[in-house]
Write an enzyme that holds these catalytic residues in place. Structure first.
Site, mmCIF file in Angstrom:
data_model
loop_
_atom_site.group_PDB
_atom_site.id
_atom_site.type_symbol
_atom_site.label_atom_id
_atom_site.label_comp_id
_atom_site.label_asym_id
_atom_site.label_seq_id
_atom_site.Cartn_x
_atom_site.Cartn_y
_atom_site.Cartn_z
ATOM 1 N N ARG A 51 0.801 -1.232 0.000
ATOM 2 C CA ARG A 51 0.000 0.000 0.000
ATOM 3 C C ARG A 51 0.832 1.280 0.000
ATOM 4 O O ARG A 51 0.595 2.191 -0.794
ATOM 5 C CB ARG A 51 -0.910 0.059 1.246
ATOM 6 C CG ARG A 51 -2.223 -0.631 1.100
ATOM 7 C CD ARG A 51 -2.621 -1.219 2.428
ATOM 8 N NE ARG A 51 -1.659 -2.253 2.766
ATOM 9 C CZ ARG A 51 -1.759 -3.515 2.332
ATOM 10 N NH1 ARG A 51 -2.794 -3.871 1.654
ATOM 11 N NH2 ARG A 51 -0.829 -4.416 2.603
ATOM 12 N N THR A 52 1.763 1.363 0.926
ATOM 13 C CA THR A 52 2.433 2.651 1.106
ATOM 14 C C THR A 52 3.237 3.023 -0.134
ATOM 15 O O THR A 52 3.133 4.134 -0.649
ATOM 16 C CB THR A 52 3.328 2.612 2.366
ATOM 17 O OG1 THR A 52 2.555 2.092 3.441
ATOM 18 C CG2 THR A 52 3.824 3.994 2.729
ATOM 19 N N ARG A 101 10.935 4.036 3.657
ATOM 20 C CA ARG A 101 10.596 3.038 4.679
ATOM 21 C C ARG A 101 11.867 2.299 5.053
ATOM 22 O O ARG A 101 12.661 1.946 4.164
ATOM 23 C CB ARG A 101 9.553 2.050 4.153
ATOM 24 C CG ARG A 101 9.349 0.871 5.102
ATOM 25 C CD ARG A 101 8.163 0.043 4.756
ATOM 26 N NE ARG A 101 6.920 0.763 5.026
ATOM 27 C CZ ARG A 101 5.712 0.208 4.967
ATOM 28 N NH1 ARG A 101 5.595 -1.072 4.668
ATOM 29 N NH2 ARG A 101 4.635 0.921 5.202
ATOM 30 N N HIS A 129 4.465 5.696 11.708
ATOM 31 C CA HIS A 129 4.023 5.555 10.312
ATOM 32 C C HIS A 129 3.061 6.715 10.036
ATOM 33 O O HIS A 129 1.853 6.530 9.931
ATOM 34 C CB HIS A 129 3.340 4.197 10.133
ATOM 35 C CG HIS A 129 3.119 3.780 8.710
ATOM 36 N ND1 HIS A 129 3.229 4.640 7.630
ATOM 37 C CD2 HIS A 129 2.776 2.570 8.184
ATOM 38 C CE1 HIS A 129 2.967 3.973 6.521
ATOM 39 N NE2 HIS A 129 2.693 2.713 6.826
HETATM 40 N N1 CP Z 1 -0.436 -0.099 5.836
HETATM 41 C C1 CP Z 1 0.782 -0.320 5.283
HETATM 42 O O1 CP Z 1 1.778 0.308 5.647
HETATM 43 O O2 CP Z 1 0.782 -1.291 4.321
HETATM 44 P P1 CP Z 1 2.076 -1.736 3.498
HETATM 45 O O3 CP Z 1 3.024 -2.388 4.481
HETATM 46 O O4 CP Z 1 1.571 -2.681 2.450
HETATM 47 O O5 CP Z 1 2.693 -0.505 2.911
#
Ligand code: CP
Length: 304
Positions: A51-52, A101, A129
């Site tokens: 997602r991120t 990240r 986050h």
């Molecule tokens: N919510 C979130 O950070 O999802 P991802 O780890 O897929 O980016």
């Protein structure tokens, strides 16, 4: 030049302004389609993400900009021993803004101190986050129309769950918030957050191990995954991973207007049978994340 490493780097007024811009992007996407023409976002992901990373990339493309970067440490010169500071200095030569990240807490902060372009923390270890919190805030605003006077249940891995830490920080600035902290004893909220955020701000909170007992009072239920990647031994993870599994039966005593949230990815924490329940908001959060990241990119690049 401004970075966002912690959600508290943004004032309450700025959060509200981001929500306003995100709402406007939702209503008038065409107006924003060339705002970042000629600009480049670097996504530096030293840890897995769906997602991120993809929402940052989609956000930049929908603003008319371009994207470069890497999705794992192994495909960058970090694998050869390059420091985060040198990576940040290098990428500053190629891009206009960085989303990073990293498994190490504080790595995006180090990047921001060495970069000459804005750095956005896209998740650092079990710490923070902030852009997930932006997604969560837009979702709450669209579902509830307010941030005040809400009873918010946070359930699962409150020790390592960085999305929970950032959300508590963000909501701590509103009045009438009560936090219900639901976790096994081993995965309780770290005491530094209890002391520095909850107690310092005189926020009401209770800690419990029973989701069923507190369900009737919740306005928001924020489920989280037990963070396997942060455990020191697999045995503990296996023992704790299914501590809470939300099923339709467990919602029998829940409010009719409960908002069920989860930052995703989910493993087992929410039964798929709940996906069709109108109270399920977790895929709305995914979409809200893209719009808030668009609003944040515009803000940090100082584009109106
Ligand atoms: N919510 C979130 O950070 O999802 P991802 O780890 O897929 O980016």
């Amino acid at each position: 030049m401004r970075s966002v490493i912690d959600v508290l780097d943004l004032t309450v007024e700025e959060l509200e302004e981001l929500i306003k811009v995100a709402d406007d992007i939702i209503d008038n996407p065409q107006k924003y389609s060339e705002k970042c023409k000629g600009k480049k976002l670097a996504t530096l992901f030293f840890e897995p993400s769906t997602r991120t990373r993809l929402s940052f990339e989609a956000a930049m493309y929908e603003l008319g900009g371009n994207v470069l970067g890497f999705s794992e440490a192994q495909s960058s010169s970090a694998a050869k021993g390059e420091s985060v500071a040198d990576t940040a200095k290098t990428v500053s030569c190629y891009a206009d803004i960085i989303a990073m990240r990293h498994p190490k807490e504080g790595a995006p902060l180090v990047a921001s101190l060495n970069a000459t372009i804005p750095v956005i923390n896209a998740g650092d270890g079990g710490h923070n986050h902030p852009t997930q919190t932006l997604a969560d805030l837009l979702t709450i605003h669209r579902e509830k129309g307010r941030f005040n006077d809400l009873t918010v249940g946070l359930c699962g891995d409150l020790k390592f769950g960085r999305t929970v830490h950032s959300l508590i920080n963000a909501l701590s600035r509103y009045s009438g918030i009560k936090f219900v902290l639901i976790s096994p004893d081993e995965l309780k909220l770290p005491s530094y957050i209890k002391k520095e955020v909850l107690e310092k701000n005189n926020l009401e909170y209770v800690q419990t191990t029973s989701l069923e007992e507190v369900m009737p009072e919740l306005d928001i239920l924020y489920m989280t995954r037990v963070q396997r990647e942060r455990f020191f031994n697999e045995e503990d993870y296996l023992r704790l991973k299914d501590s809470y599994i939300l099923t339709p039966e467990k919602l029998v005593n829940a409010k009719k207007n409960l908002s069920i949230m989860h930052p995703l990815p989910r493993v087992n924490e929410i039964s798929v049978a709940i996906d069709e329940d109108p109270r399920a908001c977790y895929f709305k959060q995914v979409l809200c994340g893209k719009f808030m990241r668009m609003a944040l990119i515009l803000k940090l690049l100082e584009i109106n």
